[in-house]
Enzyme design. Sequence first.
Site, PDB file in Angstrom:
ATOM      1  N   HIS A 115      43.736  37.222  68.451  1.00  0.00           N
ATOM      2  CA  HIS A 115      42.805  37.814  67.481  1.00  0.00           C
ATOM      3  C   HIS A 115      43.294  39.131  66.893  1.00  0.00           C
ATOM      4  O   HIS A 115      42.847  39.533  65.827  1.00  0.00           O
ATOM      5  CB  HIS A 115      41.445  38.056  68.146  1.00  0.00           C
ATOM      6  CG  HIS A 115      40.595  36.830  68.258  1.00  0.00           C
ATOM      7  ND1 HIS A 115      40.978  35.726  68.968  1.00  0.00           N
ATOM      8  CD2 HIS A 115      39.372  36.545  67.755  1.00  0.00           C
ATOM      9  CE1 HIS A 115      40.029  34.812  68.899  1.00  0.00           C
ATOM     10  NE2 HIS A 115      39.041  35.281  68.166  1.00  0.00           N
ATOM     11  N   ASP A 179      34.809  32.376  73.814  1.00  0.00           N
ATOM     12  CA  ASP A 179      34.916  32.263  72.370  1.00  0.00           C
ATOM     13  C   ASP A 179      34.094  31.062  71.950  1.00  0.00           C
ATOM     14  O   ASP A 179      34.125  30.022  72.610  1.00  0.00           O
ATOM     15  CB  ASP A 179      36.387  32.059  71.985  1.00  0.00           C
ATOM     16  CG  ASP A 179      36.572  32.190  70.494  1.00  0.00           C
ATOM     17  OD1 ASP A 179      37.026  33.260  70.055  1.00  0.00           O
ATOM     18  OD2 ASP A 179      36.245  31.242  69.763  1.00  0.00           O
ATOM     19  N   SER A 670      29.167  33.699  66.895  1.00  0.00           N
ATOM     20  CA  SER A 670      30.211  33.758  67.922  1.00  0.00           C
ATOM     21  C   SER A 670      29.675  34.026  69.319  1.00  0.00           C
ATOM     22  O   SER A 670      28.487  34.249  69.534  1.00  0.00           O
ATOM     23  CB  SER A 670      31.220  34.822  67.551  1.00  0.00           C
ATOM     24  OG  SER A 670      30.673  36.081  67.806  1.00  0.00           O
ATOM     25  N   ARG A 672      30.691  36.562  70.970  1.00  0.00           N
ATOM     26  CA  ARG A 672      31.013  37.976  71.145  1.00  0.00           C
ATOM     27  C   ARG A 672      29.913  38.719  71.912  1.00  0.00           C
ATOM     28  O   ARG A 672      28.817  38.928  71.409  1.00  0.00           O
ATOM     29  CB  ARG A 672      31.207  38.429  69.710  1.00  0.00           C
ATOM     30  CG  ARG A 672      31.025  39.674  69.204  1.00  0.00           C
ATOM     31  CD  ARG A 672      31.450  39.810  67.742  1.00  0.00           C
ATOM     32  NE  ARG A 672      32.332  38.800  67.159  1.00  0.00           N
ATOM     33  CZ  ARG A 672      32.581  38.735  65.864  1.00  0.00           C
ATOM     34  NH1 ARG A 672      32.047  39.607  65.041  1.00  0.00           N
ATOM     35  NH2 ARG A 672      33.373  37.806  65.387  1.00  0.00           N
TER      36      ARG A 672
HETATM   37  C1  MIC Z   1      35.004  34.332  65.934  1.00  0.00           C
HETATM   38  O1  MIC Z   1      35.523  33.339  65.452  1.00  0.00           O
HETATM   39  O2  MIC Z   1      34.004  34.877  65.432  1.00  0.00           O
HETATM   40  C2  MIC Z   1      35.599  34.921  67.193  1.00  0.00           C
HETATM   41  C3  MIC Z   1      36.191  36.211  66.859  1.00  0.00           C
HETATM   42  O3  MIC Z   1      36.613  34.070  67.656  1.00  0.00           O
HETATM   43  C4  MIC Z   1      34.473  35.065  68.226  1.00  0.00           C
HETATM   44  C5  MIC Z   1      34.855  35.775  69.455  1.00  0.00           C
HETATM   45  C6  MIC Z   1      34.802  37.266  69.448  1.00  0.00           C
HETATM   46  O4  MIC Z   1      34.162  37.892  68.639  1.00  0.00           O
HETATM   47  O5  MIC Z   1      35.385  37.849  70.359  1.00  0.00           O
HETATM   48  C7  MIC Z   1      33.840  33.756  68.641  1.00  0.00           C
HETATM   49  O6  MIC Z   1      33.804  32.841  67.850  1.00  0.00           O
HETATM   50  O7  MIC Z   1      33.280  33.674  69.725  1.00  0.00           O
HETATM   51 FE1  SF4 Z   2      40.314  32.658  65.966  1.00  0.00          FE
HETATM   52 FE2  SF4 Z   2      37.639  32.457  66.041  1.00  0.00          FE
HETATM   53 FE3  SF4 Z   2      39.021  32.025  63.780  1.00  0.00          FE
HETATM   54 FE4  SF4 Z   2      39.180  30.318  65.726  1.00  0.00          FE
HETATM   55  S1  SF4 Z   2      37.342  30.815  64.566  1.00  0.00           S
HETATM   56  S2  SF4 Z   2      40.891  31.092  64.525  1.00  0.00           S
HETATM   57  S3  SF4 Z   2      39.107  31.623  67.515  1.00  0.00           S
HETATM   58  S4  SF4 Z   2      38.839  33.923  64.894  1.00  0.00           S
END
Ligand code: MIC
Ligand code: SF4
Length: 785
Positions: A115, A179, A670, A672
Site C-alpha cells: 500500500h 484488508d 474498508s 481500516r
Molecule cells: C482499501 O482498499 O481501502 C484498503 C486500503 O486496502 C483498505 C485497508 C486499509 O485501509 O488499511 C481495505 O480495503 O481494507
Molecule cells: Fe490495494 Fe485495497 Fe486497492 Fe486492493 S483495493 S489494490 S488491497 S488498495
Amino acid sequence: MRRAVLGQTRGFARHAFAERDLSNVIPPYATLIAKLSQVRRHIKRPLSLAEKILYSHLHDVDSLAGLKDIRGSAYLQLKPQRVAMQDASAQMALLQFMTCGLPRTSVPTSIHCDHLIQASEGADSDLTRSVISNKEVFDFLESASRKYGIEFWPPGSGIIHQIVLENYAAPGMLMLGTDSHTPNAGGLGLLAIGVGGADAVDAMTGTPWELKAPKIIGIHLKGQLNGWATPKDLILHLAGKLTVRGGTGSILEYFGPGVEAQTCTGLATISNMGAEVGATTSTFPYTKAMRDYLRTTNRAAVADAADWAQAEAGYLRPDEGVEYDQVIEVNLSELEPTINGPFTPDLATPLSLFGQVVEERGWKDEVSAALIGSCTNSSYEDMTQVADLARQAKEAGLKAKVPFLCTPGSEQIRATMERDHITEVLQDVGATVLANACGPCIGQWKREDRKDEENAILTSFNRNFKSRNDGNRQTMNFLASPTIVTALAFSGKLSFNPLVDSLEDANGKPFKFIPPQGSQLPEKGFTPGNTSLYPIPSPEPQPEVDIKISPISTRLEILEPFSSPFGSHNPRGLELPPLKVLMRVRGKCTTDHISAAGPWLKYKGHLTNISENLLITAVNDEGGEVNLAFDHDHSQGEAPVDTIPKVAQRFKARSEPWALIVDSNYGEGSAREHAALQPRFYGCSVIIARSFARIHETNLKKQGILPLWFVDEADYSRIGSGDTVETIGLEDLLNGKETSIIQLKVTKRDGESFVVDTKHTMSGEQLKWLRAGSALNHIRAINQT
Ligand code: MIC
Ligand code: SF4
C-alpha cells in the site's frame, strides 16, 4: 532487472521455488472432515459449502448443540488457519499484538508491503523512492516479522491478495486478512474474511475469533460469458443489483454450471468485489480450474489433498438439496460489459447505455486516464487479455490516447509478463508499467495533470469513492473490466463502445477491436522473477530481535491502552457517562471519509498523527458543509466552529466523552481499523447509526465504542450537535439481562428531553470488551490471570 530493495539488503534466503514446503498451506482436511461429521450430529439438514467450512473451523463444535437458528443469529467462535496483513494495516495490528507479550503468532501469518508504494514515473524509480521514504515503517514490519516468525513480503513483491491467491490460499480453509478485499482468495473455494487488525490479533494470539453466523445467499450462475463480457462484469452487474448494502451479514455462495466455466483468477475477481456489496465473503465449489491453478502455481500437493477431501467427504462442495436464505439467478449468456460509477461501486450501467448516460448527464465525453490493475484485476489472465487488445491496436498503428497505467499483481506475474513479451506490447502502445503494488488504487498516485478540474478516469479497480485515486473530488472514477478500460484508452472517449464502434487506424481506415482473448495460465508456467522478493517459508521466531520505535518518530507510536468508561470516575456506574453529540454526519460515510488514505497512509502506525484526518471529508448534516463541526461549549477566544478533528481534539482536551450520529451503512468500504481507533482516541464512546457496515461495526466494538442502531430511522434527524445523550438499560445488559434494546435519553441544547429506542448487536464476549475499554484490554487481562 528490478532491485530487491529490502529483501537484498537484509539477506533474505532465496525462495526455494521448485521444492516449496507446503505443510502449513495444506488445510488439515482429515481433522476438518472429522469435525464436519460432528457438526452433522447437531445440524440435520443439507449444508452449504460456506457452512461446511465455517462450522468445521469452530473451536467447539458442540456449541451448535440445541441451536434452532444458526444462520443470521448464532455467534460462532472460530479458529482461522492463517492471517495475512498489508503494510498499512499491519502496523496497527502488530502494535496491538506486541502488547500481548507472546513470543510468536499462533497461526501462520504473512505481511505484504504493497500500500505504501507511490506511483509516479514507473516501477523501478517508484519503488526505490518509496522504500526510502517508508524505510522506518518497512524496517519495523520486517523486524517484527523476524521476531514473531511472520513471512515478510518486501516492497515490490506484489499486492497482498494476489500473493495470497498464488501462495497461501487452499480450498476449504478459513483465513483472515486485515484488508476488506481478503475475500479475493475465495477464488480458490475457501472462506477468506476481511477484518480489522484487532480481529487478526485474536487469531494471532490463538483467541477464538467471533463471527455472527452469516446468512448464505446463493448465486446461481447459468449460461456462458461471451464476447467482451468478463467475470468483472458479473460482479459489477451484481453490485448494481445488490447495492453496497445488499450482502451485509451474508456470504455469497456461487453455484451452477456457470461456475465451472470460470477461470480461478476470474472467480477471484468476483469474490474480491463481494466486499463492495458488504458481503462477509464469497466462495465457490472446488472446480477443475482451481486444480489447474494450484498445479501451475507450484502447489500440486494442495490440489491432491483437496481432491482427496472432496472424494472422501464431499467437503469442497455444497450438499445436494441445500437451501439458501436467498437465491439470485444470473444468466451469464445475457451479461454485457458494465461500467460502474462515479463515486460509488454500485451505480451500474450496461455499456450499451453508457454513451446515452454520458450525454444525459452532460459529462465531457473524454477519458483522462486509464488504469489497469489493483488486487481485483492484476492477474496473468487480465494482463494477457489487455495485451491482446494492445497488439490489435499496435497492428493498426494506434497508441493509447491518454495516460495508460498498468499494475501487475505480483513479481511472479510481472516476470512472466516480461518473459512472454506482454510488457513489451503494452509499452509499445504507450502504457506505463507500475510497481507491483496498490498504487493509484489507494491514492498512491502522484498525478500531475487535472489537479482541480472535473475529469473522468476509467479503472479496473474495485472501489471508486470520491477523491480516492488522485485526491481530486472532481475526478469521476468509473470501474470497468480491464479490457473495456483498455479499449477506451485508445478511443479517449467515455462514450466509446468497442462492441459496435470503430476507431480510425493509422491510415485513416476504420478499425474495430475483435473481442479479446487471454490465457488463465502461462503455457510455459510462471517464472518467479526476482527470488529475493520472496520470504523464507515458515521462519522460526527470533526472540532476540529488538523492535525499535523512536519516541520522536512521526510514523510509529506505541499504543497506549484506552481506559474503561466504567469505574469510580463514572457516577452512572455501568451506564455510560453523559455524552455530548459532536455532529450528525450526512449520507454516505465510508472508511475513506472517516480516515482518508493517500497522503495519510504514512501515519498508519502513529495514532496521534493520523487522527488529524478524522472525518475530514464527511458532510455535516447541520448545514451541509464538509469537515466542519460546531463547538457549542467553546471557550472565550475559541471559534464556535472548526474542522471536525479540531473540535474532536477540543472535546478530548476537556475530557468530555462524546457521541456521533450517523446515517446508513456507516463505515462502508474498508477494513481500516483506524476509522474506529481515531474517534476512540479523541474520546468517542457511542456511535448511533441508521445502519453499519459489518467490518466497521466490529472494529468499533473492538476498540470499546458502542455501536447503536436507531429502531426508528427517523430519530436520526432529532439529535444534533451539542445535545446530550445518556444510555438507559446498558447496565442491565452488562449484568446479563437479555435485551436487544438500549434506550437513549436525549437532552436538547434548550433543555427539552425525550427518549429514543436503539438496538445493539453486542454478543456476551463483545460486552466484555466494552466493559474493559477495548478487546485488547480484555485479552491482556485474561493472559495475565
Ligand atoms: C482499501 O482498499 O481501502 C484498503 C486500503 O486496502 C483498505 C485497508 C486499509 O485501509 O488499511 C481495505 O480495503 O481494507
Ligand atoms: Fe490495494 Fe485495497 Fe486497492 Fe486492493 S483495493 S489494490 S488491497 S488498495
